[in-house]
Design a protein around this motif. Structure first.
Motif, PDB file in Angstrom:
ATOM      1  N   ARG A   1       0.838  -1.215   0.000  1.00  0.00           N
ATOM      2  CA  ARG A   1       0.000   0.000   0.000  1.00  0.00           C
ATOM      3  C   ARG A   1       0.862   1.250   0.000  1.00  0.00           C
ATOM      4  NH1 ARG A   1      -1.922   4.257  -0.079  1.00  0.00           N
ATOM      5  NH2 ARG A   1      -3.840   5.049   0.850  1.00  0.00           N
ATOM      6  N   ASP A   2       1.945   1.257   0.760  1.00  0.00           N
ATOM      7  CA  ASP A   2       2.838   2.410   0.780  1.00  0.00           C
ATOM      8  C   ASP A   2       3.544   2.599  -0.555  1.00  0.00           C
ATOM      9  OD1 ASP A   2       2.410   3.544   3.208  1.00  0.00           O
ATOM     10  OD2 ASP A   2       4.427   3.219   3.977  1.00  0.00           O
ATOM     11  N   LEU A   3       3.940   1.501  -1.167  1.00  0.00           N
ATOM     12  CA  LEU A   3       4.663   1.594  -2.431  1.00  0.00           C
ATOM     13  C   LEU A   3       3.764   2.047  -3.577  1.00  0.00           C
ATOM     14  CD1 LEU A   3       6.852  -1.617  -2.157  1.00  0.00           C
ATOM     15  CD2 LEU A   3       7.680   0.736  -2.163  1.00  0.00           C
ATOM     16  N   VAL A   4       2.515   1.579  -3.583  1.00  0.00           N
ATOM     17  CA  VAL A   4       1.576   1.956  -4.641  1.00  0.00           C
ATOM     18  C   VAL A   4       1.194   3.419  -4.514  1.00  0.00           C
ATOM     19  CG1 VAL A   4      -0.784   1.625  -5.474  1.00  0.00           C
ATOM     20  CG2 VAL A   4       0.687  -0.349  -5.063  1.00  0.00           C
ATOM     21  N   GLY A   5       0.979   3.859  -3.274  1.00  0.00           N
ATOM     22  CA  GLY A   5       0.587   5.242  -3.054  1.00  0.00           C
ATOM     23  C   GLY A   5      -0.872   5.473  -3.387  1.00  0.00           C
TER      24      GLY A   5
END
Length: 517
Positions: A345-349
């Motif tokens: 989730r953090d990487l996708v943004g």
């Protein structure tokens, strides 16, 4: 229409308005259906606030109603015209980040700017806004989120620049000073910024917003847990609510747990798995890393109700110390699993692919917020609601899932419906080329669609009966009926004062307005 075209040409450039003869249906509905809507007579794309003031003057001259759209990915009928021959203002051209003040910690951004663009421009300052941006931020806009509200509130809004229906331009908070227009402080006198938050655009057109900034934390900790039941997950959410340091808390039912990596977090999951191979410290921190390298995320297929947490801190070690407190609570009723999804989730943004199912199924969500203490009670009752509908859902081939969120004080229950049906142009324009080719052949399914409308209305009434509140009210939730008459009269009196001719967004926010006179 010819005369209208000539009139608009007097103050708008050719690319600032369109009669969209072939594509008006894009604006007739959002991601769901409403039989009460009309196609706009003309769609306007103004490039400046002065052009918006010209549009308001034009609307008054020709007795036209005005609707306002941001990213256009709502599903509560929040912007589509409910009156014939209306004007629809698309604010996407007002998309600049005007000022970043790192010392006084605010950013001024135009209302049509997407959250993704804002975050990208803030990244060079190592700052973020002081409240959660929506996952759909690749398309959803700052003004749209402020108009509809986001779970957790908009406490980080320091001031707003708004054009009122009488064409007056105002700013709120310290931004309204005659000298030194610095929007660093919201509560200077009455909190008029709050008046335009969650108003669904009925009180004024938001041009720009001043948002509070905070430094991006260097440290991060993630954890995921598998629970056997919704009841156990909900009870744990109550116990975790005392921990203010948890910055993201998402619960998924078995369906969402197994499919979210395919429709919203796919790229992020791949990156996490690649990082595991290269990052020795991450390899050591994640459980079952050897298995992960061999089988990837197939372990999610054996999971039930999962909870995914993120904690920020001044360092990874500091964040891990805080996460340990949450971990001890969760492990009473669950088993820990590798924290692939919160990392992804953090990487996708930001992502909007979640607006369809993994195989192109139509999707719509319906959510309610309750006091955190009622989490387990609501979880039990909403499962009974779906148990009663099980036979009809099987008959019409309608799936449901649960996404759950919570904070220190609220519990958000968000059932989602999936069914096979023809996709709209809006859907097809926002998927990959391969998916567009595959999904564009889906046939109409009016019987299942009608049932979903009926089922969603039943769920809305269930939430109403159990005292839910909502964000993204649009013209779907029982806003008027849920509130005390004195408060409704107060809200209506504001609408009638600001907009006596009901120019802006008539029929929205559950029809607060002139008809109450």
């Amino acid at each position: 229409m010819k005369n209208l075209n000539l009139e608009l040409s007097n103050f708008l450039e050719d690319d600032e308005f369109s009669f969209l003869e072939d594509n008006k249906e894009i604006y007739e509905n959002d991601l769901f259906f409403s039989r009460s809507n009309f196609k706009p007579q003309v769609v306007l794309f103004p490039k400046s606030k002065e052009k918006i003031q010209n549009i308001i003057h034009f609307a008054g001259k020709y007795n036209k109603k005005i609707y306002i759209v941001g990213g256009g990915f709502s599903y509560t009928n929040s912007y589509s015209p409910e009156i014939e021959d209306s004007l629809l203002i698309d604010l996407s051209r007002l998309n600049k980040v005007i000022e970043v003040n790192k010392v006084s910690r605010y950013v001024i951004v135009e209302a049509g700017c997407t959250w993704k663009k804002l975050y990208e421009e803030l990244s060079v300052y190592d700052m973020i806004v002081d409240f959660p941006a929506p996952l759909s931020g690749s398309h959803s806009t700052v003004g749209g989120a402020i108009s509809q509200g986001v779970p957790g509130g908009m406490h980080g809004v320091l001031g707003l620049e708004v054009i009122l229906p009488n064409n007056t331009l105002i700013r709120t908070g310290s931004w309204a000073l005659k000298k030194k227009l610095k929007p660093f402080y919201r509560n200077y006198g009455p909190d008029t910024s709050g008046l335009f938050i969650g108003d669904n655009g009925i009180y004024g057109i938001k041009l720009s917003a001043a948002l509070h900034l905070k430094p991006r934390q260097k440290g991060k900790a993630y954890a995921s847990f598998d629970f056997q039941s919704y009841d156990a997950l909900a009870q744990t959410m109550i116990e975790l609510s005392k921990f203010d340091f948890i910055v993201r808390r998402t619960g998924l039912d078995p369906y969402e747990t197994r499919n979210i990596s395919k429709v919203g977090l796919g790229d992020g999951v791949k990156t996490v798995l690649e990082t595991i191979k290269e990052n020795e410290s991450l390899f050591k921190r994640l459980s079952n890393t050897v298995s992960l390298l061999k089988t990837g995320i197939s372990f999610l297929n054996a999971c039930n109700w999962t909870l995914h947490l993120k904690v920020d801190g001044i360092s990874d070690e500091h964040a891990e110390i805080s996460m340990q407190q949450a971990r001890e609570v969760c492990q009473k009723k669950s088993r820990e699993i590798p924290s692939i999804l919160p990392r992804a989730r953090d990487l996708v943004g930001f992502s909007i692919r979640k607006f369809l199912g993994p195989n192109g199924e139509r999707w719509v969500a319906t959510s309610g917020l309750f006091p955190i203490e009622e989490s387990k009670n609501i979880a039990q009752k909403v499962q009974l609601f779906f148990e009663k509908e099980k036979q009809n859902m099987e008959r019409f081939n309608v799936m449901h899932s649960f996404i759950t969120n919570f904070s220190q004080y609220y519990f958000l229950c968000e059932p989602c419906f999936y069914w096979n049906d023809k996709l709209s142009i809006k859907h097809l324009n926002n998927v990959s080329h391969d998916e567009r080719v595959k999904f564009s052949t889906f046939p109409e399914n009016p019987s299942s669609r009608s049932y979903v409308v009926e089922l969603r209305n039943k769920l809305r009434e269930f939430f109403f009966t159990h005292g839910a509140v909502h964000v993204q009210i649009g013209n779907f939730y029982n806003f008027r009926d849920s509130l005390d008459d004195n408060y409704i009269n107060f809200l209506s009196s504001i609408k009638n004062t600001l907009d006596p001719n009901t120019i802006l967004n008539p029929g929205k926010l559950d029809s607060i307005g002139i008809e109450d006179k």
